[in-house]
Design a protein around this motif. Structure first.
Motif, PDB file in Angstrom:
ATOM      1  N   TRP A  85       0.841  -1.213   0.000  1.00  0.00           N
ATOM      2  CA  TRP A  85       0.000   0.000   0.000  1.00  0.00           C
ATOM      3  C   TRP A  85       0.868   1.252   0.000  1.00  0.00           C
ATOM      4  O   TRP A  85       0.560   2.225  -0.695  1.00  0.00           O
ATOM      5  CB  TRP A  85      -0.924  -0.004   1.227  1.00  0.00           C
ATOM      6  N   ASP A  86       1.941   1.198   0.770  1.00  0.00           N
ATOM      7  CA  ASP A  86       2.882   2.329   0.828  1.00  0.00           C
ATOM      8  C   ASP A  86       3.489   2.596  -0.541  1.00  0.00           C
ATOM      9  O   ASP A  86       3.500   3.721  -1.037  1.00  0.00           O
ATOM     10  CB  ASP A  86       4.017   2.000   1.797  1.00  0.00           C
TER      11      ASP A  86
ATOM     12  N   GLN B 122       2.472   1.602  -3.462  1.00  0.00           N
ATOM     13  CA  GLN B 122       1.475   2.009  -4.451  1.00  0.00           C
ATOM     14  C   GLN B 122       1.221   3.515  -4.368  1.00  0.00           C
ATOM     15  O   GLN B 122       1.151   4.196  -5.396  1.00  0.00           O
ATOM     16  CB  GLN B 122       0.180   1.254  -4.164  1.00  0.00           C
ATOM     17  N   LEU B 123       1.128   4.026  -3.169  1.00  0.00           N
ATOM     18  CA  LEU B 123       0.896   5.461  -3.014  1.00  0.00           C
ATOM     19  C   LEU B 123       2.116   6.278  -3.413  1.00  0.00           C
ATOM     20  O   LEU B 123       1.986   7.335  -4.020  1.00  0.00           O
ATOM     21  CB  LEU B 123       0.505   5.768  -1.578  1.00  0.00           C
ATOM     22  N   GLU B 124       3.298   5.747  -3.069  1.00  0.00           N
ATOM     23  CA  GLU B 124       4.512   6.469  -3.473  1.00  0.00           C
ATOM     24  C   GLU B 124       4.595   6.550  -4.989  1.00  0.00           C
ATOM     25  O   GLU B 124       4.927   7.584  -5.559  1.00  0.00           O
ATOM     26  CB  GLU B 124       5.748   5.775  -2.910  1.00  0.00           C
TER      27      GLU B 124
ATOM     28  N   GLY C 274       2.026   6.463  -6.937  1.00  0.00           N
ATOM     29  CA  GLY C 274       0.981   7.430  -7.299  1.00  0.00           C
ATOM     30  C   GLY C 274       1.503   8.849  -7.227  1.00  0.00           C
ATOM     31  O   GLY C 274       1.257   9.662  -8.115  1.00  0.00           O
ATOM     32  N   HIS C 275       2.276   9.130  -6.169  1.00  0.00           N
ATOM     33  CA  HIS C 275       2.837  10.481  -6.012  1.00  0.00           C
ATOM     34  C   HIS C 275       3.838  10.778  -7.124  1.00  0.00           C
ATOM     35  O   HIS C 275       3.915  11.889  -7.621  1.00  0.00           O
ATOM     36  CB  HIS C 275       3.530  10.607  -4.657  1.00  0.00           C
TER      37      HIS C 275
ATOM     38  N   THR D  14       3.924   9.526 -10.159  1.00  0.00           N
ATOM     39  CA  THR D  14       3.405   9.535 -11.536  1.00  0.00           C
ATOM     40  C   THR D  14       2.327  10.586 -11.768  1.00  0.00           C
ATOM     41  O   THR D  14       1.655  10.557 -12.788  1.00  0.00           O
ATOM     42  CB  THR D  14       2.847   8.149 -11.914  1.00  0.00           C
ATOM     43  N   THR D  15       2.148  11.502 -10.850  1.00  0.00           N
ATOM     44  CA  THR D  15       1.187  12.575 -11.127  1.00  0.00           C
ATOM     45  C   THR D  15       1.777  13.486 -12.209  1.00  0.00           C
ATOM     46  O   THR D  15       2.997  13.653 -12.270  1.00  0.00           O
ATOM     47  CB  THR D  15       0.920  13.438  -9.876  1.00  0.00           C
ATOM     48  N   PRO D  16       0.928  14.044 -13.061  1.00  0.00           N
ATOM     49  CA  PRO D  16       1.448  14.931 -14.118  1.00  0.00           C
ATOM     50  C   PRO D  16       2.327  16.049 -13.555  1.00  0.00           C
ATOM     51  O   PRO D  16       3.329  16.414 -14.154  1.00  0.00           O
ATOM     52  CB  PRO D  16       0.187  15.501 -14.750  1.00  0.00           C
ATOM     53  N   ARG D  17       1.947  16.546 -12.372  1.00  0.00           N
ATOM     54  CA  ARG D  17       2.711  17.630 -11.758  1.00  0.00           C
ATOM     55  C   ARG D  17       4.137  17.175 -11.447  1.00  0.00           C
ATOM     56  O   ARG D  17       5.102  17.870 -11.752  1.00  0.00           O
ATOM     57  CB  ARG D  17       1.999  18.038 -10.467  1.00  0.00           C
TER      58      ARG D  17
ATOM     59  N   ARG E  32       6.079  16.618 -14.657  1.00  0.00           N
ATOM     60  CA  ARG E  32       6.487  17.899 -15.250  1.00  0.00           C
ATOM     61  C   ARG E  32       7.679  18.489 -14.499  1.00  0.00           C
ATOM     62  O   ARG E  32       8.635  18.958 -15.110  1.00  0.00           O
ATOM     63  CB  ARG E  32       5.302  18.875 -15.242  1.00  0.00           C
TER      64      ARG E  32
END
Lengths: 88, 579
Positions: free
Chosen positions: A46-47, A49-51, A53-54, A56-59, A62
């Motif tokens: 879970w950790d 997966q969230l990392e 997620g953080h 691979t955000t477009p922000r 970029r």
């Protein structure tokens, strides 16, 4: 003689039962240990997966692209529209 | 001798067993309660319950190549102390040890423990790091422990915050998709029940009482994080620049009804939901109805053409700028002195008088019926909580004013989503689609358990009328009020709207909603975008063509490039007017 035989048989059975019981307790404790480990691994997944997620955000992408001075293309490629845009 | 002893023991056990059975059989036996109470207590004492937490479901949006995590959960450790197990001296020792680990003041921890020394559970530090948890465990103190709590995280921060909503520390949903999908996302915790001896050492499993954890399901949305970012940036910029109270925007795929982006400004970051006022959490695209103003004109004009009451070439006299209708009040074209005009030009030039006359030709009953047919006055059923259906007053409360005001978007309220879906019908050949936000729901193993296919509500226009209407809207951008939405490489269409904001004493002076809705490419629309800016500072600008059109252009341009839609207009060339 018969009594001795019965006592021996009963002793063997008792020893067998105790052994089985011991094995069972060991296995149960192992299962419990694995349950704890399983939960710890799930927490780690879970950790991660969230990392991910953080990261691979477009922000985030970029900002990494800017830091690494990557050339981002803004060209419009000539490609047909997506197939789902059919006419009714 | 041995046999005799064994026989006596068997008899004693048998007698005790028989007594227990008798106690159970005889109702109202006073011994029964005592014995069953003892048995229950003994059983409770034997039972060791190990909770097996299950994770709440994730919410994913679309990305360039793959899904992007919008909301996910993780368990974070926290440190607690059982003060009752410690003496006062030990309180001080433990406080010093923990203060070193958490880099806080030992005195603060000591005060907490000393003031609650009768309690069995006191949080010392919540949301600690794994390294700190490891250090706490290394203390090997029975009175100090680690407890895990769920934390919901939103990696994209404030992106689509008003759409996603949030969950609080008790895992209770706080609006948006979290409320809509509460049952889907909520997990079912499991438990592993063991039998223990007097020292609480487990020696057996109570399999029948043990339950496996079941993780919550994952929801995959139609929202595209990149398009969402384009829209959110545009709306926020307009709200800021024109000093507006709020703004909202929606981008949809007209063919499927997929909501590609939906935002409100100001928005909020669900990671910090507790520091934000409640009104900032509103999803204004669905919750806040507003008078659409001139944006409503193309809908009524198209409905009139569809019902063979008029066609786009029908000529209507626009009274040279001022119209005193009988029992309909005064209507003006805000300084424009239009004479005879075709319905086409009435929409392109956005003549109020022309549209009032279209209303006269349609009649109250038709106007009401057609508005309802286009989905106004009822919810779009997107599924999000707090959705408004807009306001259309009952037909028996309509009068001569309504007949002439509703065709140009007064006396009626709609949500931004309703308007976007209605205009999507122009783009897709005349079909009103149901908006779709959740595309797929999968279980924790990735198996699809629910697929939400695109759904048609009803056909509102024939393909031919839809094509003609789209040409009219294209002309609005080419030579009408929406020139600021002309794109570089694509043909586009759209309509401006500047509506007064009603207050308790009629329309509020200087209060307007400036909107623009548009789509591109006109030859085969890929997206439809609406931006509405509520109550901008009138001294900075308030017309839809000023506060919204350039921002819709920006969103369309970026979105079409991002979606790799083939350009349909060489740079600088005027689109051929398809009359």
């Amino acid at each position: 003689m018969r009594l001795a035989f019965i006592i021996i048989i009963l002793t063997v059975i008792a020893v067998g039962l105790v052994h089985l019981r011991r094995r069972e307790v060991i296995v149960r404790s192992e299962i419990q240990r694995l349950q704890v480990r399983h939960l710890a691994l799930r927490r780690e997944i879970w950790d991660r997966q969230l990392e991910l997620g953080h990261l691979t955000t477009p922000r985030a992408i970029r900002s990494r692209a800017e830091t690494m001075a990557l050339n981002m293309s803004n060209e419009v490629p000539a490609r047909p529209a997506p197939p789902e845009q059919g006419r009714w | 001798m041995i046999f005799a002893v064994l026989a006596l023991m068997l008899i004693a056990i048998g007698a005790r067993y028989e007594q227990m059975l008798r106690c159970r059989r005889v109702p109202g036996n006073p011994d029964k309660a005592a014995i069953t109470g003892q048995v229950a207590r003994a059983r409770r004492g034997q039972k060791i319950v190990m909770p097996l937490p299950a994770r709440p479901g994730n919410i994913y949006g679309r990305g360039r190549y793959d899904s992007v995590l919008l909301a996910g959960s993780r368990q974070v450790p926290g440190c607690f102390v059982d003060p009752k197990l410690l003496t006062d001296r030990q309180h001080a020792e433990v406080s010093e040890q923990l203060a070193e680990i958490f880099d806080t003041e030992a005195f603060e921890i000591y005060t907490q423990l000393a003031s609650r020394n009768k309690r069995r559970f006191v949080w010392v530090q919540r949301e600690i790091t794994n390294a700190q948890a490891k250090a706490v465990r290394a203390l090997k103190n029975r009175a100090v422990g680690i407890e895990y709590e769920w934390r919901r995280e939103y990696p994209n921060g404030g992106l689509a915050g008003t759409v996603i909503g949030f969950t609080n520390k008790n895992n209770e949903s706080g609006g948006g998709l979290h409320t809509m999908l509460n049952r889907v996302l909520t997990p079912k915790d499991g438990k592993y029940v063991l039998k223990g001896d007097a020292m609480r050492r487990p020696f057996g499993v109570m399999a029948k009482l043990s339950v496996s954890p079941s993780d919550g399901r994952n929801a995959y949305l139609s929202l595209d994080v990149n398009i969402q970012q384009f829209l959110q940036h545009a709306v926020s910029e307009s709200v800021q620049r024109y000093g507006a109270k709020w703004g909202t925007g929606v981008v949809v795929n007209p063919w499927t009804g997929d909501i590609l982006a939906m935002c409100s400004a100001p928005t909020y970051d669900p990671n910090n939901y507790s520091r934000v006022p409640a009104e900032q959490m509103l999803n204004r695209a669905i919750c806040c109805p507003f008078e659409p103003g001139s944006i409503y004109k193309p809908i009524i004009a198209a409905a009139a053409v569809q019902n063979n009451i008029l066609n786009y070439q029908s000529r209507i006299y626009c009274e040279n700028g001022v119209y005193h209708a009988r029992r309909g009040g005064r209507i003006s074209d805000h300084g424009h002195r239009y004479g005879m005009m075709s319905l086409w030009d009435i929409v392109v030039k956005s003549s109020n008088i022309g549209m009032a006359k279209v209303g006269e030709k349609l009649g109250n009953r038709n106007l009401w019926r057609l508005s309802r047919q286009w989905g106004f006055g009822e919810k779009t059923n997107v599924g999000l909580p707090g959705e408004t259906g807009g306001i259309i007053r009952p037909l028996n409360r309509w009068d001569g004013y309504s007949l002439r005001r509703i065709p140009f978007g007064q006396e009626i309220s709609t949500s931004a989503l309703q308007l976007t879906m209605a205009f999507s019908a122009f783009a897709n050949g005349g079909v009103l689609m149901r908006p779709r936000l959740v595309q797929t729901i999968t279980d924790a193993h990735g198996r699809v358990v629910y697929q939400n296919p695109p759904a048609r509500v009803r056909r509102v226009l024939s393909a031919d009328v839809a094509r003609q209407s789209l040409s009219v809207l294209q002309d609005v951008v080419e030579r009408g009020t929406g020139k600021k939405c002309r794109l570089k490489n694509y043909t586009s269409w759209g309509k401006t709207g500047t509506a007064q904001i009603p207050g308790p004493q009629g329309y509020t002076d200087g209060a307007y909603t400036g909107s623009f809705i548009g789509g591109a490419p006109a030859s085969n629309p890929a997206v439809v975008c609406l931006i509405s800016i509520y109550w901008p500072d009138r001294h900075k600008g308030y017309y839809g063509g000023t506060v919204a059109a350039p921002y819709v252009k920006d969103v369309l341009q970026k979105t079409l490039t991002y979606l790799q839609v083939t350009p349909d207009r060489p740079e600088g060339q005027m689109a051929i007017r398809p009359r």
